[in-house]
Design a protein around this motif. Structure first.
Motif, PDB file in Angstrom:
ATOM      1  N   ASN A  14       0.833  -1.217   0.000  1.00 53.59           N
ATOM      2  CA  ASN A  14       0.000   0.000   0.000  1.00 53.59           C
ATOM      3  C   ASN A  14       0.860   1.257   0.000  1.00 53.59           C
ATOM      4  O   ASN A  14       0.653   2.179  -0.792  1.00 53.59           O
ATOM      5  CB  ASN A  14      -0.867   0.009   1.262  1.00 53.59           C
ATOM      6  N   LEU A  18       1.364   4.172  -2.633  1.00 54.32           N
ATOM      7  CA  LEU A  18       1.098   5.582  -2.281  1.00 54.32           C
ATOM      8  C   LEU A  18       2.283   6.483  -2.625  1.00 54.32           C
ATOM      9  O   LEU A  18       2.108   7.599  -3.143  1.00 54.32           O
ATOM     10  CB  LEU A  18       0.785   5.679  -0.785  1.00 54.32           C
ATOM     11  N   ILE A  21       2.179   7.034  -6.310  1.00 55.61           N
ATOM     12  CA  ILE A  21       1.061   7.906  -6.726  1.00 55.61           C
ATOM     13  C   ILE A  21       1.334   9.364  -6.324  1.00 55.61           C
ATOM     14  O   ILE A  21       1.135  10.288  -7.122  1.00 55.61           O
ATOM     15  CB  ILE A  21      -0.255   7.399  -6.103  1.00 55.61           C
ATOM     16  N   LEU A  22       1.758   9.519  -5.074  1.00 55.30           N
ATOM     17  CA  LEU A  22       2.019  10.909  -4.645  1.00 55.30           C
ATOM     18  C   LEU A  22       3.161  11.537  -5.434  1.00 55.30           C
ATOM     19  O   LEU A  22       3.121  12.725  -5.762  1.00 55.30           O
ATOM     20  CB  LEU A  22       2.336  10.944  -3.149  1.00 55.30           C
ATOM     21  N   PHE A  25       1.498  12.239  -8.905  1.00 58.69           N
ATOM     22  CA  PHE A  25       0.376  13.186  -8.990  1.00 58.69           C
ATOM     23  C   PHE A  25       0.454  14.365  -8.030  1.00 58.69           C
ATOM     24  O   PHE A  25      -0.386  15.252  -8.109  1.00 58.69           O
ATOM     25  CB  PHE A  25      -0.943  12.445  -8.743  1.00 58.69           C
ATOM     26  N   LEU A  26       1.398  14.345  -7.104  1.00 59.09           N
ATOM     27  CA  LEU A  26       1.466  15.470  -6.168  1.00 59.09           C
ATOM     28  C   LEU A  26       2.821  16.185  -6.220  1.00 59.09           C
ATOM     29  O   LEU A  26       2.882  17.370  -6.554  1.00 59.09           O
ATOM     30  CB  LEU A  26       1.195  14.980  -4.739  1.00 59.09           C
ATOM     31  N   PRO A  29       3.997  17.411 -10.017  1.00 62.87           N
ATOM     32  CA  PRO A  29       3.272  18.583 -10.552  1.00 62.87           C
ATOM     33  C   PRO A  29       3.496  19.850  -9.730  1.00 62.87           C
ATOM     34  O   PRO A  29       3.726  20.930 -10.295  1.00 62.87           O
ATOM     35  CB  PRO A  29       1.810  18.133 -10.494  1.00 62.87           C
TER      36      PRO A  29
ATOM     37  N   LEU B  28      -5.744   1.084   2.892  1.00 62.26           N
ATOM     38  CA  LEU B  28      -6.053   1.173   1.459  1.00 62.26           C
ATOM     39  C   LEU B  28      -6.965   2.372   1.183  1.00 62.26           C
ATOM     40  O   LEU B  28      -6.780   3.092   0.188  1.00 62.26           O
ATOM     41  CB  LEU B  28      -6.739  -0.125   1.007  1.00 62.26           C
ATOM     42  N   VAL B  31      -4.904   5.459   1.188  1.00 62.08           N
ATOM     43  CA  VAL B  31      -4.129   5.561  -0.052  1.00 62.08           C
ATOM     44  C   VAL B  31      -5.012   6.043  -1.187  1.00 62.08           C
ATOM     45  O   VAL B  31      -4.639   6.945  -1.967  1.00 62.08           O
ATOM     46  CB  VAL B  31      -3.489   4.193  -0.386  1.00 62.08           C
ATOM     47  N   LEU B  34      -5.934   9.753  -0.554  1.00 68.54           N
ATOM     48  CA  LEU B  34      -4.808  10.652  -0.843  1.00 68.54           C
ATOM     49  C   LEU B  34      -4.521  10.717  -2.343  1.00 68.54           C
ATOM     50  O   LEU B  34      -4.184  11.793  -2.879  1.00 68.54           O
ATOM     51  CB  LEU B  34      -3.555  10.188  -0.088  1.00 68.54           C
ATOM     52  N   SER B  35      -4.665   9.600  -3.001  1.00 68.72           N
ATOM     53  CA  SER B  35      -4.446   9.593  -4.450  1.00 68.72           C
ATOM     54  C   SER B  35      -5.467  10.481  -5.148  1.00 68.72           C
ATOM     55  O   SER B  35      -5.128  11.294  -6.030  1.00 68.72           O
ATOM     56  CB  SER B  35      -4.543   8.169  -4.995  1.00 68.72           C
ATOM     57  N   SER B  38      -4.813  14.193  -4.264  1.00 72.26           N
ATOM     58  CA  SER B  38      -3.631  14.726  -4.965  1.00 72.26           C
ATOM     59  C   SER B  38      -3.907  14.890  -6.453  1.00 72.26           C
ATOM     60  O   SER B  38      -3.487  15.876  -7.069  1.00 72.26           O
ATOM     61  CB  SER B  38      -2.427  13.806  -4.749  1.00 72.26           C
ATOM     62  N   ARG B  39      -4.652  13.943  -7.008  1.00 66.45           N
ATOM     63  CA  ARG B  39      -4.970  14.066  -8.448  1.00 66.45           C
ATOM     64  C   ARG B  39      -5.860  15.262  -8.710  1.00 66.45           C
ATOM     65  O   ARG B  39      -5.647  16.022  -9.662  1.00 66.45           O
ATOM     66  CB  ARG B  39      -5.659  12.772  -8.914  1.00 66.45           C
ATOM     67  N   THR B  42      -3.977  18.702  -8.058  1.00 66.34           N
ATOM     68  CA  THR B  42      -2.929  19.107  -9.009  1.00 66.34           C
ATOM     69  C   THR B  42      -3.421  19.094 -10.452  1.00 66.34           C
ATOM     70  O   THR B  42      -2.628  19.167 -11.381  1.00 66.34           O
ATOM     71  CB  THR B  42      -1.714  18.168  -8.890  1.00 66.34           C
ATOM     72  N   TYR B  88       1.129  10.392   4.982  1.00 64.40           N
ATOM     73  CA  TYR B  88       0.353   9.176   5.264  1.00 64.40           C
ATOM     74  C   TYR B  88       0.164   8.982   6.761  1.00 64.40           C
ATOM     75  O   TYR B  88      -0.951   8.718   7.236  1.00 64.40           O
ATOM     76  CB  TYR B  88       1.065   7.973   4.647  1.00 64.40           C
TER      77      TYR B  88
END
Lengths: 246, 233
Positions: A14, A18, A21-22, A25-26, A29, B28, B31, B34-35, B38-39, B42, B88
């Protein structure tokens, strides 16, 4: 308090997901946009710096041109002042010369005017004097005065300059009969004195003819050919006035 | 029901041989959340930021500057891990104050997993940046006699990392529950406020310790090679 290995492994997976992904996407950018903004700011700053340096260069050029213009203006002013000084001196010299000429002209003109005025005054004074003397002598006219005048005329005749005496002698030699005119009837001794005087000029002097002339005031007029010897009061006064005016 | 590794009641499901605990599901969910955040956050970033973007950039910049203060030459490599740990763990810690939910960090399985990740990351970064000889060599310095102590230190600090976070969060939740049972409704509010502070502090401590451990693994060789370039932070 024991560890569940399934949760343990799932948590690791997990979290790794994460992280990916961060990051995808974080962080990327946001950091990218921050970097882009920073680049934009730096570009703006560099542009501003370039503009400022360009402005500084232009200012230096402008200051340099101003200094050149100031120096050129100072030179032009100095040259102009110099030319003005020369021109002023030249014009002052011309003016002085012109003034001198004008003064000279005025001085000559004044002198002429003064001379003319003086001449006029002298003529007037002479005329008045002659008129006064004529009136006085007309009142004093008498045979005795006439005798004195004749005496004076004979004395002058005896002191004639040699050329005039020669000319008169020649005229006397050619004249047939000299004419002696008087205002009053002339006495014998006076006539004899005249004859002697004429005889003193030439050895063969002719005998003059005597006559009374009313035109004479008081005096004698001797006509020898073309020559006239006159000792009349009016004539003397006229000569006096003419001589005074001359 | 109590999940293994948890002293608090927690749900668990069985998927064949696997037992999926509520901690794993909550993790999960964090996660995924947060995904998604963040998407969405941004998606429309602009050079002239709005208020939300200013906050987002401030947070990311703060994290980056903190990491740069410790590891100025390896910010780009270390930041994803350390920043993700902070975010996290903070979210996981704060989840405990939401009614009906529990902080997944009150489960030792999760904190042990994170500590194991940090343990592996220290070696990963050390090997990647310094090479095998350079990295393993620092275990023999200043003298090979220090090797057992280095190994023991690696193990104990990883264990401490896991237990510290687990113990603090678990005790906070338990305290809040006991106070709620004993004193009644609304009395645990000060404890919950303390929970917020503790959540932030524990997240910061865990991430900062991870950062320091990684920096120690990287800089031990670099500082030996260039002793005048870096001073101890």
């Amino acid at each position: 308090m024991q560890i569940d290995w399934t949760s343990f492994l799932l948590e690791i997976i997990n979290f790794l997901v994460l992280v990916w992904i961060l990051k995808r996407f974080l962080y990327q950018p946001v950091l990218g946009i921050i970097a882009a903004r920073k680049a934009m700011v730096e570009k703006t700053l560099s542009d501003a710096q370039a503009a400022r340096s360009e402005a500084s260069q232009l200012k230096r050029q402008y200051d340099g041109r101003l200094a050149e213009w100031a120096a050129e203006a100072a030179r032009a002013r100095a040259q102009l002042a110099d030319e003005m000084g020369h021109e002023r001196a030249r014009r002052l010299a011309e003016l002085d010369a012109e003034l001198a000429r004008e003064r000279e002209r005025h001085r000559a003109l004044d002198e002429r005017r003064q001379a003319a005025a003086q001449r006029v005054l002298e003529e007037a004074a002479a005329a008045q004097g002659a008129q006064f003397a004529a009136r006085l002598l007309e009142r004093l006219a008498s045979p005795s005065l006439e005798v004195a005048l004749v005496r004076l005329a004979l004395e002058d005749l005896a002191r004639l300059p040699q050329p005039q005496a020669d000319a008169l002698r020649e005229a006397l030699a050619q004249a047939a009969e000299p004419l002696v005119e008087s205002a009053f009837p002339m006495a014998e001794d006076t006539r004899a004195g005249i004859v002697r005087a004429l005889a003193g000029l030439t050895a063969h002097a002719p005998v003059p003819r005597f006559a009374v002339a009313p035109a004479l005031t008081c005096g004698v007029r001797i006509l020898i050919g073309a020559y006239v010897l006159e000792a009349d009061v009016r004539d003397e006064l006229r000569w006096f006035a003419r001589g005074a005016s001359e | 029901m109590r999940a293994p590794g948890s002293v608090l009641p927690y749900a668990q499901w069985h998927l064949g041989p696997l037992t999926v605990t509520g901690t794993a599901v909550t993790s999960l969910g964090i996660v995924l959340a947060l995904s998604a955040v963040s998407r969405l956050a941004t998606r429309r970033l602009k050079l002239e930021p709005g208020s939300w973007q200013v906050v987002l950039e401030g947070v990311v910049s703060l994290i980056e500057e903190t990491i740069r203060a410790v590891l100025p030459d390896h910010v780009g490599e270390v930041m994803p891990l350390v920043a993700s740990l902070w975010i996290y763990i903070l979210v996981a810690n704060l989840l405990g104050i939401v009614p009906g939910l529990h902080s997944p960090t009150s489960d030792l399985s999760l904190t042990a997993g994170l500590a194991m990740l940090v343990f592996l990351s220290v070696h990963w970064y050390g090997l990647r940046i310094q090479g095998l000889r350079g990295y393993l060599g620092h275990y023999l310095r200043p003298t090979p006699l220090m090797l057992p102590f280095h190994v023991l230190s690696e193990l104990t600090r990883t264990l401490a990392l896991a237990v510290r976070l687990f113990g603090n969060i678990m005790s906070l939740e338990m305290t809040a529950m006991i106070v709620l049972l004993v004193a009644g409704f609304l009395v645990p509010v000060p404890v919950l406020m303390l929970h917020i502070v503790e959540a932030v502090v524990q997240a910061y401590i865990f991430g900062m310790l991870a950062l320091i451990y990684i920096a120690g693994g990287i800089q031990s060789q670099e500082q030996r090679e260039n002793p005048q370039e870096r001073s101890p932070s």
